[in-house]
Design an enzyme around this catalytic site. Structure first.
Site, PDB file in Angstrom:
ATOM      1  N   HIS A  94      77.519  53.377  72.553  1.00  0.00           N
ATOM      2  CA  HIS A  94      76.891  54.527  71.902  1.00  0.00           C
ATOM      3  C   HIS A  94      76.962  54.377  70.391  1.00  0.00           C
ATOM      4  CE1 HIS A  94      77.377  58.716  70.114  1.00  0.00           C
ATOM      5  NE2 HIS A  94      76.124  58.687  70.531  1.00  0.00           N
ATOM      6  N   SER A  95      75.837  54.539  69.702  1.00  0.00           N
ATOM      7  CA  SER A  95      75.792  54.616  68.246  1.00  0.00           C
ATOM      8  C   SER A  95      76.416  53.380  67.610  1.00  0.00           C
ATOM      9  CB  SER A  95      76.470  55.916  67.791  1.00  0.00           C
ATOM     10  OG  SER A  95      76.210  56.185  66.439  1.00  0.00           O
ATOM     11  N   MET A  96      77.525  53.526  66.864  1.00  0.00           N
ATOM     12  CA  MET A  96      78.182  52.369  66.278  1.00  0.00           C
ATOM     13  C   MET A  96      78.610  51.374  67.346  1.00  0.00           C
ATOM     14  SD  MET A  96      81.775  52.083  64.195  1.00  0.00           S
ATOM     15  CE  MET A  96      82.661  52.140  65.777  1.00  0.00           C
TER      16      MET A  96
END
Length: 277
Positions: A94-96
């Site tokens: 997720h994301s980073m």
């Protein structure tokens, strides 16, 4: 849910696990300043899956890194954990965590059975012309000092909601509690303060494009309608990935924290992992 640990050079990588070993294994990696607890709601919607969510270095209960946290630092940790399994397993970022997963899976596609990128499709980049200013901001930004802590966990939860008002207290609380520790009758962040310091350097867009092209493995790229990835960036990068599928979902950047939205997401993930083998 049970605790899990991986030995890692310089310290341990801690995590949480749901399900039973022997079931299809998925390893999940969280976004910036989150931790393994961010996947608890999703784990409840994945019957028959052995889900391991790890705290990336500097986050949650995992060890801090003395050299800071450029995006290749979590990517190295991901590649190292992937090598601990006798066979490639599925990964979800997720994301980073998705950004770091692109670097790890691009460099070592043979270590990954598949990847799911949740509202992230590679690292934030810089142009050559931005390099000087990026480095200057890094040098001029000191690690936050003088923080006196919170009176109670509720204050920490309120501070997080103020920063991300689209996330409710009841869904973010497990993540916040895992990131806190009591000291001297107050509550302090476990996360390494260095995580808040701007990067000294970022990869350039052509560099990230090479990692995307090298992801020769089944990949599901999930874009939240209220997410953080601009459509133009998303489409351009998706077109570089040789085995990628796109999935658009309703919700915000942290939609997987919410039971209702994570239930809908889980159906698509289970179908993808079945196709990926």
């Amino acid at each position: 849910m049970k605790a899990i640990q991986f030995d890692y050079p310089g310290g341990s990588i801690e995590g949480l696990a749901w399900g039973e070993p022997g079931q299809p294994t998925v390893i999940a990696v969280h976004g910036w300043l989150d931790n393994a607890a961010s996947f608890a709601a999703l784990a409840d919607q994945l019957p028959g899956i052995y889900l391991i969510a790890i705290d990336l270095p500097g986050h949650g209960l995992s060890a801090w890194l003395p050299g800071g946290y450029p995006i290749w630092a979590p990517a190295e940790a991901i590649a190292w954990v992937a090598e601990q399994f006798p066979q490639p397993v599925h990964w979800l970022g997720h994301s980073m965590g998705a950004a770091a997963l692109v670097l790890a899976a691009g460099a070592f596609p043979e270590r990954f059975a598949s990847t799911v990128l949740l509202d992230g499709i590679g690292p934030v980049t810089q142009t050559n012309e931005q390099a000087v200013d990026t480095f200057r901001r890094h040098v001029e930004t000191s690690v936050r000092a003088g923080f006196t802590g919170y009176l109670n966990p509720e204050q920490a939860i309120a501070a997080r909601i103020k920063a991300t008002p689209f996330v409710g207290a009841e869904v973010i609380a497990p993540v916040i509690l895992r990131n806190l520790e009591p000291r001297n009758q107050r509550w302090f962040w476990r996360t390494d303060p260095a995580l808040r310091r701007p990067s000294a350097f970022r990869l350039t867009e052509p560099m990230v494009e090479e990692f995307l092209r090298a992801m020769t493995l089944p990949t599901l790229v999930v874009r939240a309608h209220e997410g953080i990835v601009p459509e133009a960036v998303f489409c351009r990068r998706l077109g570089l990935m040789p085995m990628a599928e796109r999935l658009d979902v309703e919700g915000h950047h942290h939609l997987h924290l919410e039971p209702e939205k994570s239930a809908l997401l889980a159906k698509s993930l289970l179908a993808f992992w079945e196709r990926a083998g």
